[in-house]
Motif scaffolding. Sequence first.
Motif, PDB file in Angstrom:
ATOM      1  N   LEU A 104       0.817  -1.211   0.000  1.00  0.00           N
ATOM      2  CA  LEU A 104       0.000   0.000   0.000  1.00  0.00           C
ATOM      3  C   LEU A 104       0.853   1.265   0.000  1.00  0.00           C
ATOM      4  O   LEU A 104       0.562   2.224  -0.722  1.00  0.00           O
ATOM      5  CB  LEU A 104      -0.926   0.015   1.220  1.00  0.00           C
ATOM      6  CG  LEU A 104      -2.096  -0.975   1.218  1.00  0.00           C
ATOM      7  CD1 LEU A 104      -2.817  -0.936   2.563  1.00  0.00           C
ATOM      8  CD2 LEU A 104      -3.075  -0.661   0.086  1.00  0.00           C
ATOM      9  N   LEU A 105       1.921   1.258   0.796  1.00  0.00           N
ATOM     10  CA  LEU A 105       2.740   2.456   0.941  1.00  0.00           C
ATOM     11  C   LEU A 105       3.748   2.653  -0.188  1.00  0.00           C
ATOM     12  O   LEU A 105       4.372   3.703  -0.299  1.00  0.00           O
ATOM     13  CB  LEU A 105       3.460   2.431   2.291  1.00  0.00           C
ATOM     14  CG  LEU A 105       2.527   2.489   3.513  1.00  0.00           C
ATOM     15  CD1 LEU A 105       3.314   2.336   4.801  1.00  0.00           C
ATOM     16  CD2 LEU A 105       1.726   3.791   3.543  1.00  0.00           C
ATOM     17  N   VAL A 112      -3.590   6.228  -2.972  1.00  0.00           N
ATOM     18  CA  VAL A 112      -3.672   5.001  -2.166  1.00  0.00           C
ATOM     19  C   VAL A 112      -2.713   5.104  -0.979  1.00  0.00           C
ATOM     20  O   VAL A 112      -3.067   4.778   0.164  1.00  0.00           O
ATOM     21  CB  VAL A 112      -3.343   3.762  -3.019  1.00  0.00           C
ATOM     22  CG1 VAL A 112      -3.264   2.514  -2.145  1.00  0.00           C
ATOM     23  CG2 VAL A 112      -4.381   3.577  -4.113  1.00  0.00           C
ATOM     24  N   VAL A 113      -1.510   5.559  -1.242  1.00  0.00           N
ATOM     25  CA  VAL A 113      -0.497   5.711  -0.196  1.00  0.00           C
ATOM     26  C   VAL A 113      -0.996   6.651   0.893  1.00  0.00           C
ATOM     27  O   VAL A 113      -0.942   6.336   2.092  1.00  0.00           O
ATOM     28  CB  VAL A 113       0.816   6.251  -0.790  1.00  0.00           C
ATOM     29  CG1 VAL A 113       1.841   6.500   0.321  1.00  0.00           C
ATOM     30  CG2 VAL A 113       1.381   5.289  -1.831  1.00  0.00           C
ATOM     31  N   GLN A 114      -1.488   7.805   0.474  1.00  0.00           N
ATOM     32  CA  GLN A 114      -1.915   8.807   1.442  1.00  0.00           C
ATOM     33  C   GLN A 114      -3.214   8.427   2.145  1.00  0.00           C
ATOM     34  O   GLN A 114      -3.551   9.001   3.183  1.00  0.00           O
ATOM     35  CB  GLN A 114      -2.066  10.173   0.746  1.00  0.00           C
ATOM     36  CG  GLN A 114      -0.788  10.723   0.160  1.00  0.00           C
ATOM     37  CD  GLN A 114       0.306  10.908   1.200  1.00  0.00           C
ATOM     38  OE1 GLN A 114       0.025  11.099   2.377  1.00  0.00           O
ATOM     39  NE2 GLN A 114       1.562  10.847   0.765  1.00  0.00           N
ATOM     40  N   GLY A 115      -3.937   7.454   1.615  1.00  0.00           N
ATOM     41  CA  GLY A 115      -5.103   6.926   2.310  1.00  0.00           C
ATOM     42  C   GLY A 115      -4.707   5.928   3.377  1.00  0.00           C
ATOM     43  O   GLY A 115      -5.305   5.871   4.460  1.00  0.00           O
ATOM     44  N   ALA A 116      -3.677   5.127   3.075  1.00  0.00           N
ATOM     45  CA  ALA A 116      -3.228   4.105   4.036  1.00  0.00           C
ATOM     46  C   ALA A 116      -2.575   4.731   5.263  1.00  0.00           C
ATOM     47  O   ALA A 116      -2.734   4.236   6.383  1.00  0.00           O
ATOM     48  CB  ALA A 116      -2.253   3.155   3.352  1.00  0.00           C
ATOM     49  N   LEU A 117      -1.841   5.828   5.075  1.00  0.00           N
ATOM     50  CA  LEU A 117      -1.094   6.415   6.185  1.00  0.00           C
ATOM     51  C   LEU A 117      -1.989   6.913   7.324  1.00  0.00           C
ATOM     52  O   LEU A 117      -1.727   6.596   8.490  1.00  0.00           O
ATOM     53  CB  LEU A 117      -0.192   7.536   5.675  1.00  0.00           C
ATOM     54  CG  LEU A 117       0.813   8.085   6.689  1.00  0.00           C
ATOM     55  CD1 LEU A 117       1.746   6.977   7.179  1.00  0.00           C
ATOM     56  CD2 LEU A 117       1.628   9.220   6.072  1.00  0.00           C
ATOM     57  N   PRO A 118      -3.052   7.688   7.053  1.00  0.00           N
ATOM     58  CA  PRO A 118      -3.905   8.106   8.176  1.00  0.00           C
ATOM     59  C   PRO A 118      -4.594   6.943   8.866  1.00  0.00           C
ATOM     60  O   PRO A 118      -4.833   6.982  10.077  1.00  0.00           O
ATOM     61  CB  PRO A 118      -4.915   9.065   7.540  1.00  0.00           C
ATOM     62  CG  PRO A 118      -4.853   8.801   6.085  1.00  0.00           C
ATOM     63  CD  PRO A 118      -3.461   8.344   5.807  1.00  0.00           C
TER      64      PRO A 118
END
Length: 216
Positions: A104-105, A112-118
């Motif tokens: 994901l990251l 997608v990356v910035q959705g997984a981080l939060p």
Amino acid sequence: MGGSLAYPEVRVFAEQYLACTVNTSVMVALVLNTSDLKARVECVKDLYSEYGNGDASKAHLVLPEGFLGDLLTGIEGFPVSAEEVGGAPAPATTQAVGSGLRVLLEFDDQRVVQGALPAQEHLAYSMLTRLHEDVREYKGVYETDDDFHEACVYFYAHIEEAEKDHKAQAVTSAAAVCRDEGDLAVVTEGFTGCVTLTAEYWRGVASEMTRQAASA
């Protein structure tokens, strides 16, 4: 949180929790691949905190090792080193959360990356507050109240400051790549993916704890 567990169950938790969290800082660093400058800035803030604000001895990947080793030592009554805890084999569900988060990251689509981080940061805060309440069940294994609270610095470092800041920083990063409903839908995919991986990880931990308790 409903009561203390036997040593074999706590040992499973300690081993798998450490296996899951030891690479958190590395996972956050993957977000630096984003082309969005504001998102990279927020990520750098997060990483600086993860690495003890410049003090290696206070890096967040070091704190849980000492805490878990001391907790197991107190419960079992003989020394259990951080190396022993960290060297345990990880079940498939623990391996999956690490590999899945890396996918994901490192995703090509930064939404997608910035959705997984939060998702990762919000889950981290909630898990730590609950785990801190659970640790109170083992307060009796420490000689004094001061010893207990000193051991809990891992939780205090996150709950009082770090993870609250990380949550806000992650939301800011996600907002930077979320300009319309289409972006939001893709960001949500990353968020949901992280939540699903984490849920499966905890189910795996619970299953192994139950298995150990039955065989004890």
